[in-house]
Enzyme design. Sequence first.
Site, short mmCIF file in Angstrom:
data_model
loop_
_atom_site.label_atom_id
_atom_site.label_comp_id
_atom_site.label_asym_id
_atom_site.label_seq_id
_atom_site.Cartn_x
_atom_site.Cartn_y
_atom_site.Cartn_z
N GLU A 36 0.87 -1.17 0.00
CA GLU A 36 0.00 0.00 0.00
C GLU A 36 0.92 1.22 0.00
O GLU A 36 1.84 1.29 0.80
CB GLU A 36 -0.89 0.04 1.25
CG GLU A 36 -1.83 1.24 1.20
CD GLU A 36 -2.61 1.49 2.49
OE1 GLU A 36 -2.25 0.92 3.53
OE2 GLU A 36 -3.58 2.27 2.43
N ARG A 261 6.31 -12.46 9.51
CA ARG A 261 7.00 -11.23 9.16
C ARG A 261 8.32 -11.12 9.91
O ARG A 261 8.55 -11.78 10.92
CB ARG A 261 6.12 -10.02 9.45
CG ARG A 261 5.90 -9.74 10.93
CD ARG A 261 5.37 -8.33 11.15
NE ARG A 261 4.11 -8.07 10.49
CZ ARG A 261 3.94 -7.08 9.61
NH1 ARG A 261 4.93 -6.28 9.30
NH2 ARG A 261 2.78 -6.88 9.05
N LYS A 271 4.85 0.59 10.34
CA LYS A 271 4.83 1.85 9.58
C LYS A 271 4.38 3.00 10.46
O LYS A 271 4.88 4.11 10.34
CB LYS A 271 3.87 1.72 8.39
CG LYS A 271 4.51 1.19 7.14
CD LYS A 271 3.52 1.30 5.98
CE LYS A 271 3.95 0.44 4.82
NZ LYS A 271 2.91 0.35 3.77
#
Length: 557
Positions: A36, A261, A271
């Site tokens: 994104e 992850r 983020k």
Amino acid sequence: MEEQSARSLNFIEEIIEEDIRNGVNESRVHTRFPPEPNGYLHIGHAKSICLNFGLGKKYNGKTNLRFDDTNPVKEDVEYVDSIMEDVRWLGFDWEDRLFYASDYFEQLYAYAVILIRKEKAYVCDMTAEEMSETRGAPTRPGKESPYRSRSVEENIDLFARMRAGEFPDGSRVLRAKIDMASPNMHMRDPVLYRILHAHHHRTGDQWCIYPMYDFAHGQSDSIERITHSICTLEFEVHRPLYDWFIREIGLYVPRQIEFARLNVTYTVMSKRKLLELVQQGYVNGWDDPRMPTICGLRRRGFTPESIRNFAETIGVAKRDNVIDVSLLEFCIREDLNRRTNRLMAVLNPVRVVIDNYPDELVEEMESVNNPEDESKGKRKMPFSKSLLIERDDFMEDPPNKFFRLAPGREVRLKSAYIIKCESVVKNPETGEITEIHCTYDPQTKSGMPESNRKVKGTLHWVSEKQAVKAEIRLYDRLFTRENPDDIEEGKTYKDYLNPDSLKVITGMIEPAVLTPGNFDKYQFERTGYFSVDKDSTPQNLVFNRVVPLKDSWAKAK
RNA sequence: UGACCCAUGGUGUAAAGGUAGCACGAGUGAUUUUGGUUCACUCGGUCUAGGUUCGAAUCCUGGUGGGUCAACCA
């Protein structure tokens, strides 16, 4: 040579190879990297990029770059541009396969209409709060929406009017009709579309309804004929919904595979937190060399090869993992060791005067640029009576295992002479040593027949008059806590920020660095690997320390 | 107190029921015009209790521990 790759597959490769054997999706392999565009890429994304593009390459398949741009309020072209730059810099090529989820808005709308016609979707007028209340909890079933039984015609009409902009934000949503009692919360009539009168960085004001992630992602995969849709573990519970949409709409069937992850010690990866560090001024931008972002690592002096090798080394699995930063440091040291030129740089200087050296003489000393690689050539460095060495390299009263300079002891100056310390001069008030007086042995010049005499230590040095001043930025880990996300009571991750993560000093560099044709990364003898910062000019040299060299003497102390 | 996922040295990751290996790390030694590099050696592991089997890290069951899920974010 490659015999060991014969049977050491990670779990994703095993799934892929089984699919190939079974002829699933024509035995093709087609992956995608789907960020994104709402932030900069970090080392965790690098793992995903290397995985997806690596798999595409390994199985003679393809890999798309797709921007998952379904939330206009968070996204921006600034991020699109930086992401493309970072993926390219890492060494990957999506060729002509650059896509955007927003390319599919019209198609996704049509898919939604298909679900409505199948009575698998409905327009719901509840508020967000009402929806939240009626969704229940993981341990408790939810309640069905009163709008669940609207007719197909009414739903089609309402949905069209949502699109036409007849309703305000938040007034209505399109929901899937699945199971409000499902133990999987994502199957409790999830939202497919919401009303959002917002300007989209690509579609502008063309749309005022936007699809949710779950409704966009799998269908985008399907449209692009992705075979293996690789994502992180938190999407595992979304997979039944992913499959449900594909099945109910009747689309090409990709397979979603989830992996754990990446986490790295002494850093944060979310983020949101990285954005906070930037916006609240804890660091100087996304590309601050302390940041775990790709652009930060690049500016720090990491190479794409080292990051790719890191991704390869950490492997991929489904269990939670925390990689020690020392592994990342190992990867960059390993790479820089064989590619950087050596450079004499004195970070904390003290003057050495060679008493028996001619006052005005300047000799040119020759030194190899990289002992690991003869092809990197040699360079010349000026040598004179007055030199600078590292203050740490002299001790007035040294312990036995100190191999460097001390009163009465001899050391070699790298690529130059063996010198002997005769006396020291101190500031009478502070007691600080201001000059070290030495004599040199003219027969020991590097390369001369009698130069091979063994001495206990070798020091780096620069000639005081010719040396160049440089700003040296020493970076340390951003956080003091191994896992800044593991927060003690009453604290936040910001309480673990390292106040000494950046130290700026002035060092003295040999003048060779100013000649053209040099590399932009160097190994400073004994102190570490450095890169020339992007803000550097010939008038103001700025070096970032990529990573310190291992220093077993420091440990011994 | 529901569903799903996961569990191998300090950290990662292999071993498709048959010798628990590799990398980082740590330690020792050799080489070295930097104590770096390079090379050699060493340290250290299958969460637990049962079961299946000639044989289990691997399959089954229970436990324990960790993670994910209740955004009109992705």
